[in-house]
Design an enzyme around this catalytic site. Structure first.
Site, PDB file in Angstrom:
ATOM      1  N   ARG A 222       0.853  -1.184   0.000  1.00  0.00           N
ATOM      2  CA  ARG A 222       0.000   0.000   0.000  1.00  0.00           C
ATOM      3  C   ARG A 222       0.890   1.234   0.000  1.00  0.00           C
ATOM      4  O   ARG A 222       1.992   1.218   0.553  1.00  0.00           O
ATOM      5  CB  ARG A 222      -0.907   0.020   1.237  1.00  0.00           C
ATOM      6  CG  ARG A 222      -1.849  -1.165   1.361  1.00  0.00           C
ATOM      7  CD  ARG A 222      -2.667  -1.068   2.632  1.00  0.00           C
ATOM      8  NE  ARG A 222      -3.634  -2.145   2.761  1.00  0.00           N
ATOM      9  CZ  ARG A 222      -3.425  -3.282   3.413  1.00  0.00           C
ATOM     10  NH1 ARG A 222      -2.252  -3.470   4.022  1.00  0.00           N
ATOM     11  NH2 ARG A 222      -4.350  -4.214   3.479  1.00  0.00           N
TER      12      ARG A 222
ATOM     13  N   LYS B  69      -2.710  -2.631   8.105  1.00  0.00           N
ATOM     14  CA  LYS B  69      -3.956  -2.273   8.791  1.00  0.00           C
ATOM     15  C   LYS B  69      -4.162  -3.152  10.017  1.00  0.00           C
ATOM     16  O   LYS B  69      -3.855  -4.342  10.005  1.00  0.00           O
ATOM     17  CB  LYS B  69      -5.142  -2.440   7.826  1.00  0.00           C
ATOM     18  CG  LYS B  69      -5.162  -1.410   6.692  1.00  0.00           C
ATOM     19  CD  LYS B  69      -6.392  -1.571   5.842  1.00  0.00           C
ATOM     20  CE  LYS B  69      -6.478  -0.502   4.767  1.00  0.00           C
ATOM     21  NZ  LYS B  69      -7.685  -0.653   3.919  1.00  0.00           N
TER      22      LYS B  69
ATOM     23  N   HIS C 163      -2.439   2.784  -6.051  1.00  0.00           N
ATOM     24  CA  HIS C 163      -3.093   1.506  -5.787  1.00  0.00           C
ATOM     25  C   HIS C 163      -3.223   0.669  -7.054  1.00  0.00           C
ATOM     26  O   HIS C 163      -3.396  -0.553  -6.987  1.00  0.00           O
ATOM     27  CB  HIS C 163      -4.470   1.750  -5.164  1.00  0.00           C
ATOM     28  CG  HIS C 163      -4.738   0.906  -3.962  1.00  0.00           C
ATOM     29  ND1 HIS C 163      -3.963   0.942  -2.825  1.00  0.00           N
ATOM     30  CD2 HIS C 163      -5.695  -0.038  -3.722  1.00  0.00           C
ATOM     31  CE1 HIS C 163      -4.434   0.075  -1.936  1.00  0.00           C
ATOM     32  NE2 HIS C 163      -5.476  -0.526  -2.458  1.00  0.00           N
TER      33      HIS C 163
ATOM     34  N   ARG D  82      -0.620  -1.875  -7.087  1.00  0.00           N
ATOM     35  CA  ARG D  82      -0.968  -2.972  -6.160  1.00  0.00           C
ATOM     36  C   ARG D  82      -1.984  -3.915  -6.817  1.00  0.00           C
ATOM     37  O   ARG D  82      -1.852  -5.138  -6.719  1.00  0.00           O
ATOM     38  CB  ARG D  82      -1.523  -2.373  -4.866  1.00  0.00           C
ATOM     39  CG  ARG D  82      -1.987  -3.379  -3.814  1.00  0.00           C
ATOM     40  CD  ARG D  82      -2.307  -2.620  -2.528  1.00  0.00           C
ATOM     41  NE  ARG D  82      -3.167  -3.334  -1.618  1.00  0.00           N
ATOM     42  CZ  ARG D  82      -2.742  -4.156  -0.658  1.00  0.00           C
ATOM     43  NH1 ARG D  82      -1.459  -4.381  -0.520  1.00  0.00           N
ATOM     44  NH2 ARG D  82      -3.595  -4.739   0.166  1.00  0.00           N
TER      45      ARG D  82
ATOM     46  N   HIS E  74      -4.514  -8.954   3.372  1.00  0.00           N
ATOM     47  CA  HIS E  74      -5.966  -8.965   3.526  1.00  0.00           C
ATOM     48  C   HIS E  74      -6.354  -9.869   4.688  1.00  0.00           C
ATOM     49  O   HIS E  74      -5.884 -11.009   4.772  1.00  0.00           O
ATOM     50  CB  HIS E  74      -6.648  -9.478   2.253  1.00  0.00           C
ATOM     51  CG  HIS E  74      -6.584  -8.524   1.108  1.00  0.00           C
ATOM     52  ND1 HIS E  74      -6.733  -8.906  -0.218  1.00  0.00           N
ATOM     53  CD2 HIS E  74      -6.385  -7.178   1.087  1.00  0.00           C
ATOM     54  CE1 HIS E  74      -6.640  -7.853  -0.992  1.00  0.00           C
ATOM     55  NE2 HIS E  74      -6.433  -6.795  -0.231  1.00  0.00           N
TER      56      HIS E  74
ATOM     57  N   TYR F  91      -9.882 -10.241  -7.238  1.00  0.00           N
ATOM     58  CA  TYR F  91      -8.918 -10.277  -8.326  1.00  0.00           C
ATOM     59  C   TYR F  91      -9.119 -11.477  -9.236  1.00  0.00           C
ATOM     60  O   TYR F  91      -8.650 -11.477 -10.372  1.00  0.00           O
ATOM     61  CB  TYR F  91      -7.489 -10.281  -7.759  1.00  0.00           C
ATOM     62  CG  TYR F  91      -7.160  -9.002  -7.047  1.00  0.00           C
ATOM     63  CD1 TYR F  91      -6.856  -7.844  -7.761  1.00  0.00           C
ATOM     64  CD2 TYR F  91      -7.174  -8.918  -5.658  1.00  0.00           C
ATOM     65  CE1 TYR F  91      -6.579  -6.651  -7.115  1.00  0.00           C
ATOM     66  CE2 TYR F  91      -6.889  -7.736  -5.004  1.00  0.00           C
ATOM     67  CZ  TYR F  91      -6.594  -6.610  -5.737  1.00  0.00           C
ATOM     68  OH  TYR F  91      -6.324  -5.435  -5.085  1.00  0.00           O
TER      69      TYR F  91
END
Length: 306
Positions: free
Chosen positions: A152, A176, A248, A251, A274, A283
């Site tokens: 990120r 995150k 992004h 990414r 994730h 994806y």
């Protein structure tokens, strides 16, 4: 009206202080809460509603207004979460009796899929970046890492020297939710990063007090997400790529190209950081042509028709 406004301002201030001093939320999360609660407050003040008078039906009206304004489902879900936390705070502090959010359902609109770049467009971007100025050398290192490791842009900005494990060619990332993961980076990224650290970074520092952050701006300070976005836009324009590109995008391209090359979905989930496999699964929807080709070339009955 002034009495209603003062009530909202006081309660909003108390809630923000709670997030800062008791929950310890990150600056980005705090800004999102501030914006979400400010928008709710403005709506309620227009309706002449004090915080304790907000009912479930008022929140339904508010959510419908946001949907009509074109708010995306992901943003809508975040706002509902913010509002729920806000009213739970009021309830826990005995400012209201019941949380009016209840089961505020977010409409499941069509999920928008990220648009990756082709491998050819990726190469065009890298070829468009020069190697004369320290900023160009820095930008190449950043873009190589974004595409090589699927980081990120916030992780690039916060990267420190302690994050780099050179002997193993790994980056220690705290993503995150303060979740730590070790991400490998490829040879192209390693060479670009080495060039940046040896030749470009000392020039960007310009004799100023050093920092533990890896990537610096032209003024010798920590680079910002906005600056990376501008640099990538500039590179895409130089490469004559007429698409809406942002950090992004690299990414997205990283994940899509890995899966297209046969990578395991669970491995890509780990690399991207994730928490849920369902987030990574979007994806798999991007490469329908490849999936069609798999059926055509591998299914026994299709092969008989050749």
């Amino acid at each position: 009206m002034e009495n209603i406004r003062s009530k909202w301002e006081k309660i909003n201030e108390d809630f923000i202080n709670f997030l800062i001093f008791e929950k310890g939320v990150s600056p980005n999360t705090l800004n999102a809460y501030k914006n979400d609660i400010r928008q709710l407050s403005n709506f309620c003040m227009d309706m002449m509603l004090c915080p304790e008078n907000v009912k479930h039906e008022h929140l339904i009206d508010y959510s419908e207004k946001l949907v009509q304004a074109g708010l995306k489902r992901a943003s809508m879900s975040r706002k509902v979460s913010s509002i729920n936390h806000f009213f739970n705070f009021l309830k826990n502090n005995e400012m209201i009796i019941q949380n009016p959010v209840k089961e505020l359902v977010v409409s499941r609109g069509k999920r928008s899929l990220p648009v990756p770049l082709s491998i050819e467009d990726i190469e065009k971007i890298f070829k468009s970046i020069g190697d004369k100025s320290p900023e160009e050398v820095r930008d190449r290192a950043i873009f190589e890492l974004l595409y090589s490791s699927g980081l990120r842009v916030s992780e690039i900005c916060s990267m420190t020297f302690n994050s780099l494990l050179w002997d193993e060619q790994l980056i220690r990332i705290t993503g995150k939710g303060n979740k730590e993961r070790l991400i490998p980076f490829g040879d192209y990224a390693a060479q670009a990063l080495k060039n940046y650290l040896e030749f470009a970074r000392p020039k960007l520092l310009k004799g100023k007090k050093d920092t533990d952050k890896v990537f610096l701006s032209s003024r010798g300070r920590s680079i910002s997400r906005q600056m990376i976005w501008i640099s990538l836009k500039r590179a895409a324009k130089a490469a004559a790529i007429g698409k809406d590109i942002h950090p992004h995008t690299l990414r997205h391209s990283f994940a899509t190209h890995l899966l297209k090359g046969g990578a395991d979905l669970r491995a890509v989930q780990e690399l991207l950081g994730h928490s849920s496999i369902s987030t990574t699964e979007i994806y798999t929807e991007l490469d329908r042509d490849t999936l069609k080709e798999v059926i055509k070339t591998c299914h026994p009955r299709e092969k008989m028709n050749e």
